[in-house]
Design a protein around this motif. Structure first.
Motif, PDB file in Angstrom:
ATOM      1  N   GLN A  66      -1.235   0.936   8.212  1.00 17.30           N
ATOM      2  CA  GLN A  66      -2.396   0.296   7.592  1.00 17.30           C
ATOM      3  C   GLN A  66      -2.526   0.708   6.128  1.00 17.30           C
ATOM      4  N   LEU A  67      -2.295   1.977   5.856  1.00 19.50           N
ATOM      5  CA  LEU A  67      -2.353   2.469   4.475  1.00 19.50           C
ATOM      6  C   LEU A  67      -1.284   1.793   3.623  1.00 19.50           C
ATOM      7  N   ALA A  68      -0.085   1.651   4.158  1.00 19.43           N
ATOM      8  CA  ALA A  68       1.014   1.010   3.430  1.00 19.43           C
ATOM      9  C   ALA A  68       0.722  -0.470   3.177  1.00 19.43           C
ATOM     10  N   ASP A  69       0.029  -1.121   4.118  1.00 20.37           N
ATOM     11  CA  ASP A  69      -0.309  -2.539   3.951  1.00 20.37           C
ATOM     12  C   ASP A  69      -1.399  -2.751   2.908  1.00 20.37           C
ATOM     13  N   GLU A  70      -2.300  -1.793   2.801  1.00 21.97           N
ATOM     14  CA  GLU A  70      -3.479  -1.957   1.943  1.00 21.97           C
ATOM     15  C   GLU A  70      -3.244  -1.539   0.496  1.00 21.97           C
ATOM     16  N   LEU A  71      -2.299  -0.623   0.273  1.00 23.91           N
ATOM     17  CA  LEU A  71      -2.135  -0.042  -1.067  1.00 23.91           C
ATOM     18  C   LEU A  71      -0.842  -0.501  -1.730  1.00 23.91           C
ATOM     19  N   PRO A  72      -0.840  -0.606  -3.064  1.00 25.04           N
ATOM     20  CA  PRO A  72       0.424  -0.842  -3.773  1.00 25.04           C
ATOM     21  C   PRO A  72       1.371   0.332  -3.534  1.00 25.04           C
ATOM     22  N   PRO A  73       2.684   0.110  -3.609  1.00 19.93           N
ATOM     23  CA  PRO A  73       3.644   1.181  -3.291  1.00 19.93           C
ATOM     24  C   PRO A  73       3.397   2.495  -4.009  1.00 19.93           C
ATOM     25  N   ALA A  74       3.142   2.451  -5.311  1.00 17.51           N
ATOM     26  CA  ALA A  74       2.944   3.695  -6.065  1.00 17.51           C
ATOM     27  C   ALA A  74       1.689   4.429  -5.592  1.00 17.51           C
ATOM     28  N   THR A  75       0.634   3.684  -5.308  1.00 17.09           N
ATOM     29  CA  THR A  75      -0.610   4.293  -4.847  1.00 17.09           C
ATOM     30  C   THR A  75      -0.445   4.845  -3.439  1.00 17.09           C
ATOM     31  N   TYR A  76       0.303   4.115  -2.607  1.00 11.08           N
ATOM     32  CA  TYR A  76       0.588   4.585  -1.247  1.00 11.08           C
ATOM     33  C   TYR A  76       1.340   5.915  -1.290  1.00 11.08           C
ATOM     34  N   GLU A  77       2.352   6.002  -2.141  1.00 11.01           N
ATOM     35  CA  GLU A  77       3.122   7.236  -2.252  1.00 11.01           C
ATOM     36  C   GLU A  77       2.238   8.393  -2.713  1.00 11.01           C
ATOM     37  N   GLN A  78       1.382   8.129  -3.662  1.00 11.67           N
ATOM     38  CA  GLN A  78       0.485   9.172  -4.156  1.00 11.67           C
ATOM     39  C   GLN A  78      -0.472   9.637  -3.067  1.00 11.67           C
ATOM     40  N   ARG A  79      -0.993   8.684  -2.293  1.00 16.11           N
ATOM     41  CA  ARG A  79      -1.928   9.036  -1.226  1.00 16.11           C
ATOM     42  C   ARG A  79      -1.230   9.837  -0.128  1.00 16.11           C
ATOM     43  N   CYS A  80      -0.024   9.464   0.228  1.00 12.02           N
ATOM     44  CA  CYS A  80       0.728  10.222   1.241  1.00 12.02           C
ATOM     45  C   CYS A  80       0.968  11.652   0.782  1.00 12.02           C
ATOM     46  N   HIS A  81       1.331  11.799  -0.485  1.00 12.90           N
ATOM     47  CA  HIS A  81       1.560  13.149  -1.017  1.00 12.90           C
ATOM     48  C   HIS A  81       0.282  13.972  -0.961  1.00 12.90           C
ATOM     49  N   GLU A  82      -0.842  13.350  -1.264  1.00 12.17           N
ATOM     50  CA  GLU A  82      -2.124  14.051  -1.215  1.00 12.17           C
ATOM     51  C   GLU A  82      -2.446  14.499   0.212  1.00 12.17           C
ATOM     52  N   LEU A  83      -2.220  13.614   1.167  1.00 14.18           N
ATOM     53  CA  LEU A  83      -2.506  13.939   2.570  1.00 14.18           C
ATOM     54  C   LEU A  83      -1.618  15.074   3.071  1.00 14.18           C
ATOM     55  N   LEU A  84      -0.345  15.012   2.738  1.00 16.20           N
ATOM     56  CA  LEU A  84       0.585  16.058   3.160  1.00 16.20           C
ATOM     57  C   LEU A  84       0.244  17.398   2.498  1.00 16.20           C
ATOM     58  N   THR A  85      -0.092  17.350   1.225  1.00 15.00           N
ATOM     59  CA  THR A  85      -0.458  18.571   0.500  1.00 15.00           C
ATOM     60  C   THR A  85      -1.715  19.200   1.085  1.00 15.00           C
ATOM     61  N   GLN A  86      -2.666  18.359   1.449  1.00 16.39           N
ATOM     62  CA  GLN A  86      -3.906  18.851   2.051  1.00 16.39           C
ATOM     63  C   GLN A  86      -3.631  19.624   3.336  1.00 16.39           C
ATOM     64  N   GLN A  87      -2.764  19.088   4.181  1.00 12.03           N
ATOM     65  CA  GLN A  87      -2.480  19.749   5.458  1.00 12.03           C
ATOM     66  C   GLN A  87      -1.668  21.023   5.272  1.00 12.03           C
ATOM     67  N   MET A  88      -0.699  21.016   4.353  1.00 11.56           N
ATOM     68  CA  MET A  88       0.063  22.240   4.105  1.00 11.56           C
ATOM     69  C   MET A  88      -0.800  23.294   3.428  1.00 11.56           C
TER      70      MET A  88
END
Length: 284
Positions: A215-237
């Motif tokens: 759903q995130l990949a469908d809603e966001l432009p590729p660059a924004t999706y990549e940035q959001r994924c990095h933020e989510l992963l960084t938050q958990q680590m």
């Protein structure tokens, strides 16, 4: 889903790599002794990390030896052996059983069903030995199946469910360190769940499978999706690292170096490869 908790090889000296290899091979040997070849097929970096972490925290006496095996017949490999290699082997076998069953239910892979059937006779003893962990594993996997089956894209619920499972595996004892270990496992488990979804996004889309990030990949432009994924992963680590820092593990000990290397560098190795490959595809 496992396989993302790796070390950063370039950040380690040869002696440190040998130490890491000892735990990895030691876990493989423990799996073979306890669960045969089927158990060894489930060997993962993630459970080797659990073994190193618990050994370092509890200062567990560890016997180091060397030996050959079928995959490495020419050169002797180091092997570590202690109570936590056995604990990690037990948790590996339990998680492997449910993973094999999941593969069978999703894709009807007969090989996966056969492997699950080989591990199934060990489940009663595992439940008797580790009732808390086994109860939590089954409860959280059931909850995860309900969430995924309903098509939920509640990332907090999905990540926290798998995180709770791994948190219980990390907390091997009910003692003063259990809360920090559980919190560490929860953060790392959420990272693994997200990383698996990030890695498999395109494959899941082709096969029509559920993916928590679709759903995130469908809603966001590729660059924004990549940035959001990095933020989510960084938050958990960050969550994992915060709890890790509460534990009395010295950075300059052999096991401490391996743990710090993994948490602050190693876990990002696969992410960097996947992102680089995806960006190369977009530019082709």
């Amino acid at each position: 889903m496992f396989g993302y908790v790796t070390i950063y090889r370039k950040g380690l000296a040869n002696a440190e790599m040998e130490r890491y290899q000892g735990y990895y091979c030691g876990l493989c040997q423990a799996l073979g002794r306890r669960y045969g070849r089927t158990g060894q097929l489930a060997l993962s970096y993630d459970m080797a990390f659990v073994c190193i972490l618990l050994t370092a925290l509890y200062d567990e006496p560890t016997a180091f030896a060397a030996g050959r095996c079928a995959p490495h017949p020419l050169r002797k490999r180091p092997r570590a052996d202690n109570s936590f290699t056995e604990y990690a082997a037990d948790m590996t076998a339990a998680l492997a059983y449910y993973n094999f069953m999941d593969d069978w239910q999703d894709d009807h892979r007969r090989a996966s069903l056969a492997q699950a059937q080989r591990l199934e006779p060990y489940l009663p003893a595992l439940r008797q030995r580790w009732p808390r962990q086994m109860s939590k594993i089954t409860a959280m996997l059931d909850q995860l199946n309900v969430l995924e089956g309903s098509g939920s894209h509640d990332l907090d619920a999905l990540c926290n469910t798998f995180g709770a499972l791994l948190g219980e595996v990390f907390a091997c004892r009910d003692d003063i360190w259990a809360p920090a270990l559980r919190g560490m496992g929860q953060g790392l488990g959420a990272f693994i769940y997200l990383m698996d979804a990030y890695d498999d996004l395109q494959k899941d889309a082709r096969r029509g499978r559920f993916n928590a990030l679709q759903q995130l990949a469908d809603e966001l432009p590729p660059a924004t999706y990549e940035q959001r994924c990095h933020e989510l992963l960084t938050q958990q680590m960050g969550r994992c690292a915060q709890h890790f820092e509460m534990l009395p593990i010295l950075k300059d000990t052999p096991e401490g170096k391996l743990l710090y290397n993994t948490i602050y560098s190693g876990v990002w190795s696969k992410y960097a490869l996947v992102r680089k490959h995806r960006e190369a595809q977009r530019h082709d």
